[in-house]
Design a protein around this motif. Structure first.
Motif, mmCIF file in Angstrom:
data_model
loop_
_atom_site.group_PDB
_atom_site.id
_atom_site.type_symbol
_atom_site.label_atom_id
_atom_site.label_comp_id
_atom_site.label_asym_id
_atom_site.label_seq_id
_atom_site.Cartn_x
_atom_site.Cartn_y
_atom_site.Cartn_z
ATOM 1 N N TYR A 6 -1.433 1.892 -0.038
ATOM 2 C CA TYR A 6 -0.831 1.684 1.274
ATOM 3 C C TYR A 6 0.274 1.349 0.772
ATOM 4 C CZ TYR A 6 -5.800 -0.187 1.144
ATOM 5 O OH TYR A 6 -7.498 -0.197 1.032
ATOM 6 N N GLY A 7 1.123 1.428 -0.559
ATOM 7 C CA GLY A 7 2.315 1.841 -0.485
ATOM 8 C C GLY A 7 3.224 3.093 0.316
ATOM 9 N N GLY A 8 4.521 2.157 1.027
ATOM 10 C CA GLY A 8 4.593 3.765 2.085
ATOM 11 C C GLY A 8 4.060 3.147 3.162
ATOM 12 N N SER A 9 3.900 2.516 3.469
ATOM 13 C CA SER A 9 2.649 2.247 4.619
ATOM 14 C C SER A 9 1.565 3.469 5.091
ATOM 15 C CB SER A 9 3.451 2.104 5.801
ATOM 16 O OG SER A 9 4.928 1.302 5.777
ATOM 17 N N THR A 10 1.526 3.793 3.891
ATOM 18 C CA THR A 10 0.533 4.964 4.082
ATOM 19 C C THR A 10 0.934 6.436 3.388
ATOM 20 O OG1 THR A 10 -0.612 5.152 5.926
ATOM 21 C CG2 THR A 10 -1.478 3.793 4.624
ATOM 22 N N HIS A 11 2.227 6.592 3.837
ATOM 23 C CA HIS A 11 3.293 7.558 4.052
ATOM 24 C C HIS A 11 2.738 8.373 2.112
ATOM 25 C CE1 HIS A 11 4.972 6.172 7.262
ATOM 26 N NE2 HIS A 11 4.647 6.959 7.714
ATOM 27 N N THR A 12 2.314 7.667 1.945
ATOM 28 C CA THR A 12 2.239 8.246 0.109
ATOM 29 C C THR A 12 1.628 9.042 0.332
ATOM 30 O OG1 THR A 12 1.158 6.240 -0.588
ATOM 31 C CG2 THR A 12 3.856 6.382 -1.040
ATOM 32 N N VAL A 13 -0.111 8.495 1.034
ATOM 33 C CA VAL A 13 -0.479 10.085 0.645
ATOM 34 C C VAL A 13 -0.551 11.508 1.452
ATOM 35 C CG1 VAL A 13 -2.579 8.844 1.864
ATOM 36 C CG2 VAL A 13 -3.649 9.633 0.721
ATOM 37 N N ILE A 14 0.078 10.920 2.794
ATOM 38 C CA ILE A 14 0.209 11.304 3.969
ATOM 39 C C ILE A 14 0.683 12.529 3.225
ATOM 40 C CG2 ILE A 14 1.064 12.010 6.351
ATOM 41 C CD1 ILE A 14 0.635 8.908 6.725
ATOM 42 N N ARG A 15 1.846 12.245 2.667
ATOM 43 C CA ARG A 15 3.066 13.426 2.523
ATOM 44 C C ARG A 15 1.375 14.166 1.146
ATOM 45 N NH1 ARG A 15 9.265 13.212 0.207
ATOM 46 N NH2 ARG A 15 9.528 15.603 -0.416
ATOM 47 N N THR A 16 1.395 13.613 0.844
ATOM 48 C CA THR A 16 0.460 14.172 -0.625
ATOM 49 C C THR A 16 -0.507 15.362 0.274
ATOM 50 O OG1 THR A 16 0.911 12.551 -2.360
ATOM 51 C CG2 THR A 16 -1.582 14.177 -2.283
ATOM 52 N N GLY A 17 -1.466 14.429 0.922
ATOM 53 C CA GLY A 17 -2.212 15.781 2.040
ATOM 54 C C GLY A 17 -1.415 16.784 2.315
ATOM 55 N N HIS A 18 -0.417 16.789 3.039
ATOM 56 C CA HIS A 18 0.415 17.988 3.179
ATOM 57 C C HIS A 18 1.067 19.255 2.603
ATOM 58 C CE1 HIS A 18 1.255 17.159 7.725
ATOM 59 N NE2 HIS A 18 1.463 15.606 7.390
ATOM 60 N N ALA A 19 1.232 17.885 1.647
ATOM 61 C CA ALA A 19 2.043 19.297 0.254
ATOM 62 C C ALA A 19 0.226 19.959 -0.160
ATOM 63 C CB ALA A 19 1.791 18.096 -0.754
#
Length: 339
Positions: free
Chosen positions: A116-129
């Motif tokens: 949930y950190g960073g408004s879930t952008h943390t896992v989203i950026r990881t998914g793109h990577a």
């Protein structure tokens, strides 16, 4: 699999962006690496640097380090946003010493509760990577991007606890309909997240990896479709109800199957929490997109330019049906264009 990026545009873009931090103004996420990867994934390499030029004034310099994160003391640095440069350096060192899939398998269960950190952008950026590495193979910029994504996730690690589980539904769409809204609909993401206390159960019994992957795809489809009728609740934030579980879904092929069911359960909690925080009181009737192709929808999103619009369109193209395309066009309609 998406076409191989033979032009090297993705690596060029990532090298350009790695001098910037993962946030700006101390709280807003840097979306540029995610958008660059999404455009390349859909064959729009020629648009990447032009879009980055439009977004460039939103980038900030890479933050200063505080103290090295080590294998012995990493737990004390988890969730400390001041340590983001330390975390990125830690994962950079780790990736130079071991296979990226092995590292991801070690850290995924540690980080998953705090997506949930960073408004879930943390896992989203990881998914793109992860998708970039799966689709295009290893390169120094792509591995560095994974280090940045995981470092951002570790620094912004933020769990959700104290949930009372309510009766749910078998179907993902029906389960989303059963999500009760939070009592106070004001404040930013962290404020609202703290008010999420009740969520319906969905797929909690799933332990089989294959079933978990099917249910996760169902969740991505349902949340994407739902944006077409509920996105007006909050045009930007409700995007994450779809893009966060899709980031998890994209990462499954790089993870051991034993982690797939826990990933499903975490993705559901995230989608349901975002739905509780931002869903409108009433839906609108879905508007069929008419005779429009996926390529046309992507072009409209790119012309509009907003980073969340492009990323929802990326997920809608993964889903690939008419209502998903309608959701992407709804995001174009509701969102402010990138200046």
């Amino acid at each position: 699999m998406n076409p191989i990026d033979t032009s090297g545009v993705l690596d060029e873009a990532l090298q350009r962006l790695h001098a910037s931090g993962p946030e700006r103004l101390g709280r807003l996420t840097n979306h540029a690496p995610m958008v660059a990867e999404a455009l390349v994934a859909h064959g729009r390499q020629a648009a990447v640097h032009r879009w980055l030029d439009r977004y460039e004034d939103r980038l900030e310099d890479f933050p200063a380090p505080v103290a090295p994160v080590t294998d012995a003391d990493w737990a004390t640095a988890l969730g400390d946003p001041r340590r983001v440069a330390d975390w990125i350096a830690y994962f950079g060192r780790s990736l130079s010493a071991q296979d990226w899939r092995s590292l991801l398998a070690t850290w995924w269960p540690r980080l998953l509760p705090g997506l949930y950190g960073g408004s879930t952008h943390t896992v989203i950026r990881t998914g793109h990577a992860v998708r970039a590495l799966l689709d295009h193979g290893e390169s120094e910029p792509r591995l560095t991007e994974l280090a940045h994504a995981l470092g951002y996730w570790a620094a912004r690690h933020h769990p959700l606890s104290g949930i009372t589980w309510l009766p749910g539904a078998t179907d993902a769409g029906e389960a989303l309909e059963a999500v009760p809204p939070i009592p106070v609909r004001e404040g930013g993401f962290p404020t609202r997240l703290a008010l999420v206390g009740r969520l319906p159960v969905w797929s909690g019994e799933v332990t089989d990896p294959g079933t978990a992957r099917q249910r996760l795809a169902e969740l991505v489809r349902a949340t994407t479709h739902r944006y077409a009728t509920h996105g007006h609740g909050e045009a930007t934030m409700l995007v994450h109800a779809a893009t966060a579980p899709n980031a998890v879904l994209r990462s499954l092929p790089a993870l051991p199957p034993a982690l797939w069911a826990p990933s499903l359960h975490a993705a559901w909690r995230a989608s349901a929490a975002v739905t509780a925080m931002y869903a409108p009181s009433q839906p609108v009737a879905p508007v069929p997109p008419g005779r429009v192709s996926a390529e046309d929808v992507l072009e409209r999103a790119l012309t509009h330019g907003d980073e969340h619009v492009i990323k929802l369109t990326d997920t809608a193209l993964d889903v690939g049906d008419e209502q998903a395309l309608a959701a992407a066009l709804r995001a174009v309609e509701l969102s402010t264009p990138l200046s």
